[in-house]
Design an enzyme around this catalytic site. Structure first.
Site, PDB file in Angstrom:
ATOM      1  N   SER A  83       0.892  -1.134  -0.057  1.00  0.00           N
ATOM      2  CA  SER A  83       0.052   0.014  -0.029  1.00  0.00           C
ATOM      3  C   SER A  83       0.780   1.209   0.029  1.00  0.00           C
ATOM      4  O   SER A  83       0.121   2.236  -0.141  1.00  0.00           O
ATOM      5  CB  SER A  83      -0.794  -0.016   1.128  1.00  0.00           C
ATOM      6  N   ALA A  84       2.320   1.242   0.351  1.00  0.00           N
ATOM      7  CA  ALA A  84       2.834   2.374   0.328  1.00  0.00           C
ATOM      8  C   ALA A  84       2.855   3.339  -1.105  1.00  0.00           C
ATOM      9  O   ALA A  84       2.866   2.602  -1.990  1.00  0.00           O
ATOM     10  CB  ALA A  84       4.433   2.364   0.716  1.00  0.00           C
ATOM     11  N   GLY A 122       0.228   4.925   0.353  1.00  0.00           N
ATOM     12  CA  GLY A 122      -1.001   5.062   0.814  1.00  0.00           C
ATOM     13  C   GLY A 122      -2.077   5.703   0.046  1.00  0.00           C
ATOM     14  O   GLY A 122      -3.247   6.044   0.587  1.00  0.00           O
ATOM     15  N   ASP A 134       2.647  -3.347   3.988  1.00  0.00           N
ATOM     16  CA  ASP A 134       3.349  -2.935   3.184  1.00  0.00           C
ATOM     17  C   ASP A 134       4.704  -3.830   3.614  1.00  0.00           C
ATOM     18  O   ASP A 134       5.006  -3.648   4.997  1.00  0.00           O
ATOM     19  CB  ASP A 134       3.793  -1.642   3.037  1.00  0.00           C
ATOM     20  N   ASP A 160       5.401  -9.143   4.965  1.00  0.00           N
ATOM     21  CA  ASP A 160       5.570  -9.441   3.606  1.00  0.00           C
ATOM     22  C   ASP A 160       4.193 -10.009   3.055  1.00  0.00           C
ATOM     23  O   ASP A 160       3.661 -10.888   3.735  1.00  0.00           O
ATOM     24  CB  ASP A 160       6.564 -10.763   3.629  1.00  0.00           C
ATOM     25  N   ASP A 198      -1.111  -4.124  -5.444  1.00  0.00           N
ATOM     26  CA  ASP A 198      -0.389  -3.200  -6.559  1.00  0.00           C
ATOM     27  C   ASP A 198       1.002  -3.738  -6.601  1.00  0.00           C
ATOM     28  O   ASP A 198       1.697  -3.520  -5.724  1.00  0.00           O
ATOM     29  CB  ASP A 198      -0.464  -2.102  -6.139  1.00  0.00           C
ATOM     30  N   CYS A 226       2.344  -1.115 -12.391  1.00  0.00           N
ATOM     31  CA  CYS A 226       2.765   0.144 -12.996  1.00  0.00           C
ATOM     32  C   CYS A 226       3.839  -0.450 -14.216  1.00  0.00           C
ATOM     33  O   CYS A 226       4.734   0.236 -14.398  1.00  0.00           O
ATOM     34  CB  CYS A 226       3.272   1.060 -12.347  1.00  0.00           C
TER      35      CYS A 226
END
Lengths: 204, 710
Positions: free
Chosen positions: B356-357, B359, B379, B406, B423, B480
């Site tokens: 999530s970082a 955030g 995270d 983890d 993600d 990404c």
């Protein structure tokens, strides 16, 4: 596991029930710190009840790694699955206890304190930035202040557009503020929202 | 006002004429100079001294320099014969930036697209050129640059046939006639490597090359095959855009050549800054108003988002306005809105964000849920979690839990989420504009490592979802990156390994994911996933896929001398208990050792395994699991450990071990695999089981093993 510190309020009398888990600190020490900072200085003592019994569930305060978190019980249950060293934050952090067990309110509690604040200070737009950098509020930047503010009373600082900017402690009572010269401090800075950028690391 | 050039002409002045402006020098000049003389000067140097022509439009200047000069020269040469031509050519070759060369409006030459194949410094001969001119020049001139000669030699063969045609072509303006863009010979390339190259010429060469490749049959140079053009293009692209060869190869596999150029160009510039309104504290309209009052120039992001704003420019730092500090908005890339929109969390659900970082997505999820339910923001990096906590508090999110695991451990810690967002950490090839270091630092092993990690994470994420959740059961996987290995391949892997299926993401724009790529074939539903590119959507490169888990059981497969069987193991517990899906040995991809999620496998090869699993049996006792002893000496891995490291669910009893014969089990196994899966050694991570159980197992095994020995 989180230490369970449930706070009840009966007109300025705090009653804490601590269930210690492998810690040998005294509950009362925590209590002192909390009492002083949260309840006497900022006088939201009466409103703690509103924070605890909310329409959407019961909330509580929990102590974890020297920080006090405000969470709903539902989240608390889920959070118990996570091991103590891996849990970083739950709900909202209200503040932390220092090594000498003084309680420091964090800016992150602003959202909850602001609605219940009895004493407010409004800052002029020019001085807004200065306060956000951590400076005290001077008389020249003082826009409004609630009546009957005592000296050393905990206050919430707002901008003129009613956006809460942080907390502080009134350096002078309202009466004195009227009389004093423009360069003197009227509100001591305690926490401001600029800290989200300045001291992001210390939030956790 | 211009001075009168000819004082003998007398302009009558008087009232009424005073207001008349005096005409400028041009009008005076026209009286002296007639049109016919404009091509040449009138003095004795007119034979070799040509007047400067009007410049053409600026954007053609650079490219067309040579072309213009060439065509101009050629024209004149045509008119004036060989001698002129020779001189012209020499002049052309020797003077790079001769002014005369710049101006040519006689032949409007869009053929600037064709430029010389080599010319580092030179580079100016018009390629497609009047080949015959060059040939003539070659004949005449002997001490040209090396490139010149080589180029001529190159063209020799081609030229002869085309000479006649070319003469007519010289005055034409179509691009079509310009054909061959000449490939430089090996010496040229070597030379280029040594000397400093002119980026401008490389850029031109790239453009020409792409043009040739797009119309290969018509524009190719005879005798040269596509691969040569491609290799030259690759080299040029690497030089011009500063990529390493590996990445250029990969990109060439994904994009057609013309799109590749767009992609590379788009990576050179930043995407616009976008912010997301925090609807917990304000509305987009009010926020826009407040920011405009501060001097920010902004616009709504697009029809597809109700909370996004794009910032064009700003007089105050966007990351430090009082509105930002008060938590009214968050700086977030437009592409990061997409996975959360695809996830569409509902109020009151339990959501997990595995990676999530800093955030942004976790807070968006919380905002969509209006602070109800729970968001677990996880995270693996403790440092980056600080920013998650900071953002959560700043934006006023109260229903969050932040932890530092983890991601692969997740089903063990906590499971039964309604929705999960993953993600995954990736190679970052979609965000090159933010981090140009990716251009040179990524290679095959990085991609493979990322892909491996992503596969583990996606399985862990799937295992953390509760398929029976009343309102959910969804997982959104996004990266990404634009690499197929990290996107479609991972999703396809998940489809094979778990009971999940792809569903539409709900995003109506974006390119569909690939269903096949090079030699791989993916599941056809992969076209429900979406890819976004910087050059086509003006946001960071992104991939989003939404999966629905339709059953909590975990399919396991084993291979038995070419026979594949499927074992259904007991299902995961939907509530917050620890659940681990047992997974069988996976021949395709050995999961990495020590993956705690996967319960270890049971046997693999050797004997076929048959198992029956009850549909919803919570108790393992009802499940008869047959595990196979590892008796096959050829398979190294099967250590007893495999059998001992059983699944987490304590109810499974090793006592159920049963040997089976070599028959395949039939149960609607949808995961038939080929028999010859490679057997990779697989280090099973030990699942933690209680001491007593462990001892029991050990004893059990010892007994059985002892029996077999006999």
């Amino acid at each position: 596991m989180l230490v369970d510190a449930r706070l009840y309020l009966t007109s300025y009398v705090l009653d804490i029930v601590c269930l210690q888990m492998a810690r040998d600190l005294q509950c009362s020490e925590y209590l002192q710190g909390l009492k002083k900072s949260l309840f006497s200085v900022h006088s939201i003592g009466e409103n703690i009840k509103l924070l605890v019994d909310r329409p959407d569930g019961t909330y509580c305060f929990r102590l974890h790694n020297d920080r006090v978190y405000y969470i709903s019980e539902r989240i608390l249950k889920l959070a118990t699955n996570i091991s103590r060293d891996k849990l970083v934050s739950v709900g909202t952090c209200f503040g932390k206890f220092t090594k000498t067990l003084k309680f420091r309110l964090h800016i992150t509690a602003l959202d909850f304190l602001a609605p219940y604040a009895k004493f407010k200070v409004w800052v002029k737009p020019g001085q807004e930035q200065s306060f956000l950098y951590g400076n005290h509020v001077l008389k020249s930047g003082l826009g409004r202040i609630t009546e009957n503010t005592n000296q050393y009373q905990g206050v919430v600082v707002y901008s003129m557009s009613d956006v809460p900017l942080g907390f502080g402690v009134a350096a002078k009572s309202t009466q004195e503020c009227r009389r004093v010269d423009p360069m003197s401090i009227v509100v001591f800075h305690q926490a401001d929202i600029g800290e989200f950028i300045r001291s992001e690391d210390t939030l956790t | 006002m211009g001075r009168k050039l000819d004082p003998t002409t007398y302009v009558k002045r008087g009232p009424g004429r005073k207001s008349r402006k005096q005409k400028g020098a041009e009008t005076e000049l026209t009286k002296f100079i007639t049109e016919g003389d404009s091509d040449r000067f009138t003095d004795e140097n007119s034979e070799w001294l040509k007047p400067a022509k009007r410049k053409r439009e600026a954007d053609h200047i650079d490219d067309d320099d040579d072309d213009d000069s060439d065509s101009q020269w050629e024209q004149e040469e045509d008119e004036e014969g060989e001698g002129q031509k020779k001189k012209g050519k020499r002049q052309l070759i020797e003077n790079d930036d001769d002014d005369d060369d710049d101006d040519d409006d006689l032949v409007d030459d869009y053929g600037a697209s064709e430029d010389s194949g080599e010319g580092e410094k030179e580079g100016e001969s018009d390629e497609e050129v009047r080949q015959k001119k060059l040939q003539e020049v070659m004949d005449q001139e002997t001490d040209d640059d090396d490139e010149e000669e080589e180029e001529e030699e190159d063209k020799d063969g081609e030229k002869s046939g085309d000479e006649d045609m070319d003469e007519e072509d010289t005055v034409q303006v179509n691009i079509d006639e310009m054909d061959t863009f000449k490939l430089p010979k090996a010496e040229d390339i070597a030379k280029e490597g040594v000397m400093l190259v002119d980026l401008q010429t490389i850029h031109q060469r790239i453009k020409d090359n792409v043009d040739v490749l797009s119309h290969f049959s018509t524009k190719r140079e005879g005798g040269k095959d596509r691969a040569e053009y491609l290799s030259l293009l690759k080299k040029d692209l690497s030089t011009y855009y500063s990529y390493n060869n590996f990445l250029i190869d990969k990109l060439l596999e994904i994009f057609p050549v013309s799109e590749l150029i767009d992609f590379l160009e788009a990576n050179e510039i930043q995407r616009p800054v976008t912010i997301r309104t925090n609807t917990l504290k304000t509305r987009r309209r009010d926020l826009a108003q407040a920011l405009i009052n501060r001097g920010v120039n902004l616009d709504p992001l697009g029809k597809w988002s109700k909370v996004g704003l794009v910032i064009f420019d700003s007089s105050v730092p966007i990351g430090a306005t009082p509105e930002y500090l008060a938590g009214h908005y968050m700086l977030q890339g437009a592409s990061s809105f997409l996975p959360v929109m695809a996830l569409s969390p509902q109020e009151g659900e339990t959501i997990l964000d595995m990676s999530s970082a800093p955030g942004g997505k976790a807070t968006y999820i919380a905002q969509l849920m209006r602070n109800t339910g729970v968001v677990v923001a996880n995270d693996a990096s403790a440092d980056r979690l600080k920013s998650v906590v900071g953002n959560i508090h700043r934006l006023g999110v109260t229903n969050s839990v932040v932890c530092n695991y983890d991601g692969r451990q997740f089903p063990k810690v906590m499971g039964g989420f309604d929705r999960v967002l993953l993600d995954a950490p990736c190679s970052g090839t979609g965000v090159i504009s933010k981090d140009p270091a990716v251009k040179t630092s990524k290679d095959e092993s990085d991609i493979q490592r990322s892909a491996h990690l992503q596969k583990e994470l996606i399985l862990a994420a799937i295992d953390s979802v509760n398929a029976e959740s009343p309102s959910g059961g969804y997982l959104v996987y996004c990266t990404c990156s634009i690499m197929v290995e990290e996107n479609e391949w991972v999703v396809d892997y998940a489809l094979k390994k778990r009971n999940v299926k792809l569903v539409p993401t709900g995003l109506d724009f974006g390119k569909e994911g690939f269903t096949r790529f090079k030699e791989r074939r993916f599941h056809p539903s992969l076209k429900l996933s979406r890819r976004f590119y910087p050059h086509s959507h003006n946001m960071d490169g992104f991939f989003v896929a939404k999966l629905k888990k339709f059953s909590n059981t975990v399919p396991t497969t084993t291979v038995d001398n070419g026979i594949v069987t499927t074992i259904l193991v007991e299902e995961t517990e939907p509530s917050g208990d620890v659940k681990v899906q047992s997974d069988s040995f996976d021949e395709e991809k050995p999961f990495k050792a020590g993956s705690k999620n996967k319960s270890k496998k049971q046997k693999p090869d050797g004997k076929p395994v048959v198992s029956q699993a009850t549909a919803n049996g919570k108790s393992a006792k009802s499940i008869a699991k047959k595990t196979q002893k590892n008796e096959n000496p050829t398979v190294p891995k099967k250590a007893k450990m495999d059998n001992e490291t059983e699944k987490v669910d304590k109810e499974i009893n090793k006592s159920n071990i049963v040997k089976t014969d070599k028959e395949t089990s039939k149960e609607g196994s949808r995961f038939q695999k080929k028999g010859d899966k490679q057997r990779k050694s697989h280090i099973q991570s030990k699942k933690r089981i209680g001491k007593n159980k462990f001892n029991k197992l050990k004893k059990l095994l010892k007994n059985e093993f002892g029996n077999e020995h006999l």
